[in-house]
Design a protein around this motif. Sequence first.
Motif, PDB file in Angstrom:
ATOM      1  N   TYR A 170      32.913  21.252 -42.305  1.00 30.43           N
ATOM      2  CA  TYR A 170      34.051  21.884 -42.950  1.00 30.43           C
ATOM      3  C   TYR A 170      34.984  21.952 -41.883  1.00 30.43           C
ATOM      4  O   TYR A 170      34.826  22.298 -40.728  1.00 30.43           O
ATOM      5  CB  TYR A 170      33.565  23.034 -43.525  1.00 30.43           C
ATOM      6  CG  TYR A 170      34.614  23.954 -43.830  1.00 30.43           C
ATOM      7  CD1 TYR A 170      35.451  23.806 -45.300  1.00 30.43           C
ATOM      8  CD2 TYR A 170      35.313  25.199 -43.420  1.00 30.43           C
ATOM      9  CE1 TYR A 170      36.606  24.567 -45.829  1.00 30.43           C
ATOM     10  CE2 TYR A 170      36.466  25.826 -43.657  1.00 30.43           C
ATOM     11  CZ  TYR A 170      36.775  25.579 -44.863  1.00 30.43           C
ATOM     12  OH  TYR A 170      37.845  26.467 -45.172  1.00 30.43           O
ATOM     13  N   GLU A 171      36.278  21.705 -42.353  1.00 26.92           N
ATOM     14  CA  GLU A 171      37.336  22.256 -41.360  1.00 26.92           C
ATOM     15  C   GLU A 171      38.318  23.136 -41.685  1.00 26.92           C
ATOM     16  O   GLU A 171      38.706  23.221 -42.784  1.00 26.92           O
ATOM     17  CB  GLU A 171      38.437  20.620 -41.400  1.00 26.92           C
ATOM     18  CG  GLU A 171      39.453  20.980 -40.193  1.00 26.92           C
ATOM     19  CD  GLU A 171      40.567  19.926 -40.121  1.00 26.92           C
ATOM     20  OE1 GLU A 171      41.520  20.229 -39.419  1.00 26.92           O
ATOM     21  OE2 GLU A 171      40.220  18.943 -40.798  1.00 26.92           O
ATOM     22  N   PRO A 268      38.409  28.716 -48.263  1.00 27.20           N
ATOM     23  CA  PRO A 268      39.002  27.968 -49.217  1.00 27.20           C
ATOM     24  C   PRO A 268      38.297  26.490 -49.031  1.00 27.20           C
ATOM     25  O   PRO A 268      38.180  25.965 -47.945  1.00 27.20           O
ATOM     26  CB  PRO A 268      40.449  27.849 -49.023  1.00 27.20           C
ATOM     27  CG  PRO A 268      40.746  29.304 -48.168  1.00 27.20           C
ATOM     28  CD  PRO A 268      39.521  29.505 -47.637  1.00 27.20           C
ATOM     29  N   LYS A 269      37.840  25.823 -50.193  1.00 28.50           N
ATOM     30  CA  LYS A 269      37.214  24.575 -50.540  1.00 28.50           C
ATOM     31  C   LYS A 269      36.244  24.522 -49.643  1.00 28.50           C
ATOM     32  O   LYS A 269      35.622  23.515 -49.011  1.00 28.50           O
ATOM     33  CB  LYS A 269      38.453  23.518 -49.629  1.00 28.50           C
ATOM     34  CG  LYS A 269      39.340  23.446 -50.481  1.00 28.50           C
ATOM     35  CD  LYS A 269      40.416  22.294 -50.204  1.00 28.50           C
ATOM     36  CE  LYS A 269      41.961  22.237 -51.013  1.00 28.50           C
ATOM     37  NZ  LYS A 269      42.657  21.289 -50.267  1.00 28.50           N
ATOM     38  N   HIS A 270      35.351  25.625 -49.307  1.00 29.03           N
ATOM     39  CA  HIS A 270      33.965  25.692 -48.813  1.00 29.03           C
ATOM     40  C   HIS A 270      32.852  26.270 -49.828  1.00 29.03           C
ATOM     41  O   HIS A 270      32.478  27.427 -49.737  1.00 29.03           O
ATOM     42  CB  HIS A 270      34.058  26.520 -47.690  1.00 29.03           C
ATOM     43  CG  HIS A 270      32.889  26.540 -46.886  1.00 29.03           C
ATOM     44  ND1 HIS A 270      31.671  27.521 -46.914  1.00 29.03           N
ATOM     45  CD2 HIS A 270      32.375  25.948 -45.516  1.00 29.03           C
ATOM     46  CE1 HIS A 270      30.880  27.112 -46.050  1.00 29.03           C
ATOM     47  NE2 HIS A 270      31.289  26.149 -45.203  1.00 29.03           N
ATOM     48  N   SER A 271      32.542  25.605 -50.680  1.00 27.98           N
ATOM     49  CA  SER A 271      31.780  25.847 -51.903  1.00 27.98           C
ATOM     50  C   SER A 271      30.676  25.244 -52.250  1.00 27.98           C
ATOM     51  O   SER A 271      29.522  25.392 -52.880  1.00 27.98           O
ATOM     52  CB  SER A 271      32.573  25.845 -53.268  1.00 27.98           C
ATOM     53  OG  SER A 271      32.999  24.586 -53.719  1.00 27.98           O
ATOM     54  N   SER A 272      30.290  24.106 -51.567  1.00 28.95           N
ATOM     55  CA  SER A 272      29.311  23.088 -51.763  1.00 28.95           C
ATOM     56  C   SER A 272      28.344  23.012 -50.499  1.00 28.95           C
ATOM     57  O   SER A 272      27.390  22.190 -50.604  1.00 28.95           O
ATOM     58  CB  SER A 272      29.623  21.690 -52.271  1.00 28.95           C
ATOM     59  OG  SER A 272      30.646  21.191 -51.095  1.00 28.95           O
ATOM     60  N   THR A 273      28.451  23.780 -49.624  1.00 31.67           N
ATOM     61  CA  THR A 273      27.548  23.784 -48.307  1.00 31.67           C
ATOM     62  C   THR A 273      26.186  24.490 -48.580  1.00 31.67           C
ATOM     63  O   THR A 273      26.266  25.538 -49.397  1.00 31.67           O
ATOM     64  CB  THR A 273      28.320  24.103 -47.058  1.00 31.67           C
ATOM     65  OG1 THR A 273      28.485  25.513 -47.316  1.00 31.67           O
ATOM     66  CG2 THR A 273      29.442  23.144 -46.912  1.00 31.67           C
ATOM     67  N   GLN A 275      25.487  26.760 -46.525  1.00 34.44           N
ATOM     68  CA  GLN A 275      26.045  28.225 -46.244  1.00 34.44           C
ATOM     69  C   GLN A 275      26.334  28.846 -47.471  1.00 34.44           C
ATOM     70  O   GLN A 275      26.337  29.971 -47.538  1.00 34.44           O
ATOM     71  CB  GLN A 275      26.819  28.100 -45.094  1.00 34.44           C
ATOM     72  CG  GLN A 275      26.551  27.697 -43.720  1.00 34.44           C
ATOM     73  CD  GLN A 275      26.691  26.239 -43.462  1.00 34.44           C
ATOM     74  OE1 GLN A 275      26.884  25.341 -44.311  1.00 34.44           O
ATOM     75  NE2 GLN A 275      26.540  25.564 -42.271  1.00 34.44           N
ATOM     76  N   ALA A 276      27.364  28.235 -47.978  1.00 34.54           N
ATOM     77  CA  ALA A 276      27.883  28.930 -49.573  1.00 34.54           C
ATOM     78  C   ALA A 276      26.890  29.010 -50.430  1.00 34.54           C
ATOM     79  O   ALA A 276      26.874  30.097 -51.097  1.00 34.54           O
ATOM     80  CB  ALA A 276      28.830  27.827 -50.029  1.00 34.54           C
ATOM     81  N   ARG A 277      25.977  28.217 -50.428  1.00 40.63           N
ATOM     82  CA  ARG A 277      24.600  28.549 -51.391  1.00 40.63           C
ATOM     83  C   ARG A 277      23.891  29.661 -51.136  1.00 40.63           C
ATOM     84  O   ARG A 277      23.590  30.583 -51.627  1.00 40.63           O
ATOM     85  CB  ARG A 277      23.865  27.483 -51.446  1.00 40.63           C
ATOM     86  CG  ARG A 277      24.576  26.133 -52.290  1.00 40.63           C
ATOM     87  CD  ARG A 277      23.452  24.972 -52.735  1.00 40.63           C
ATOM     88  NE  ARG A 277      23.126  24.398 -51.612  1.00 40.63           N
ATOM     89  CZ  ARG A 277      23.562  23.271 -50.861  1.00 40.63           C
ATOM     90  NH1 ARG A 277      24.939  22.817 -51.242  1.00 40.63           N
ATOM     91  NH2 ARG A 277      22.780  22.796 -49.769  1.00 40.63           N
ATOM     92  N   PHE A 278      23.710  30.032 -49.659  1.00 41.23           N
ATOM     93  CA  PHE A 278      22.928  31.063 -49.136  1.00 41.23           C
ATOM     94  C   PHE A 278      23.794  32.323 -49.476  1.00 41.23           C
ATOM     95  O   PHE A 278      23.389  33.337 -49.855  1.00 41.23           O
ATOM     96  CB  PHE A 278      22.836  30.931 -47.834  1.00 41.23           C
ATOM     97  CG  PHE A 278      22.408  32.087 -46.986  1.00 41.23           C
ATOM     98  CD1 PHE A 278      20.992  32.211 -46.714  1.00 41.23           C
ATOM     99  CD2 PHE A 278      23.012  33.274 -46.467  1.00 41.23           C
ATOM    100  CE1 PHE A 278      20.279  33.224 -46.089  1.00 41.23           C
ATOM    101  CE2 PHE A 278      22.458  34.237 -45.993  1.00 41.23           C
ATOM    102  CZ  PHE A 278      21.059  34.343 -45.772  1.00 41.23           C
TER     103      PHE A 278
END
Length: 323
Positions: A170-171, A268-273, A275-278
């Motif tokens: 992710y950037e 923003p745009k960080h929902s499928s990692t 970390q986001a699932r955690f």
Amino acid sequence: MLCWGIAETPGMMSQVRALALALGATLDVKTLPIGKPWDMLPNIAYATPLGGRIFKNFIARDINPPYPDLVISCGRRASMAALGLKHVIQNDKTKFIHIHHPCVPVKCFDLVVTVDHDKLDGANVIKTRFALHSVTPAALAEARQRSQPRFAAYPTPHVAVLLGGTTNHYEFTIEAMAQIVMALGRMVNATPGSLLITPSRRTGDANIAMLKSVFAANPRVYIYDEVEENPYMGMLALASTIVVTNDSINMMSEAAATGKPIYILPLPKHSSTKQARFADGLIRDGIARLWSGKLENWHYDVSNEMETLAAEVRRRLNLLPSH
């Protein structure tokens, strides 16, 4: 009990420190010796006699007795270094523990400690829900006392804001930072207290500059200046509420160890990692909430996972408990 610690990043070293502390071991941090071109080899090479000769002849420096009771490593290259050390030490007394996926068969280590989402199994694998951390009631009490003078000028209640940033997948762009800054602006307007903000090394210079520019004149916003010692633990201790971005399992785990209300601030745009699932799991279990425009209070059970982990490591490796 002496422990040598090897890690790739400060965040990884914090997990090495946490496990050593939980075990009551004295930690000696070792510099990660493997760089180019030796890091181009696959990790498994260092588990072979050839890898051992490479490590001893070209890489190993200042590795002398007395050898430790434990070697704890964290990170891909740290795994290489630990496997190389096994060829140098060559005794049954020193036990090797790796944190997270070692990128080699788990049998190469005495124990592997990994979080659930790593999907790693084996007889010598111990799984945890949270990242390893050193956030204990005693550590928070000490940090609170040490940090109170530093934040005395900032009105209460204090809201600690833990910002992450760019990861391997992710950037964290300047456009994304602009959205985070707007969210923080709404947050400071929703409380009579203060925001205590600490960016991370991953936040990025341009993003931190924007953050400082927007809040420079606001006496209710503290931003860590990256010059003094980071008051991270003191911020956790003094905060009534913690806000954390959804890109760091370490930071979310440390926040959850306090028992304080946690708001997740999605990047923003960080929902499928992973970390986001955690973060989604913390929300689902009532530990954290998404920011909804007002500060609320709620309670959840604080995990004693670090104590349980330390007891299990001692049992499996026949280590004496600390005194």
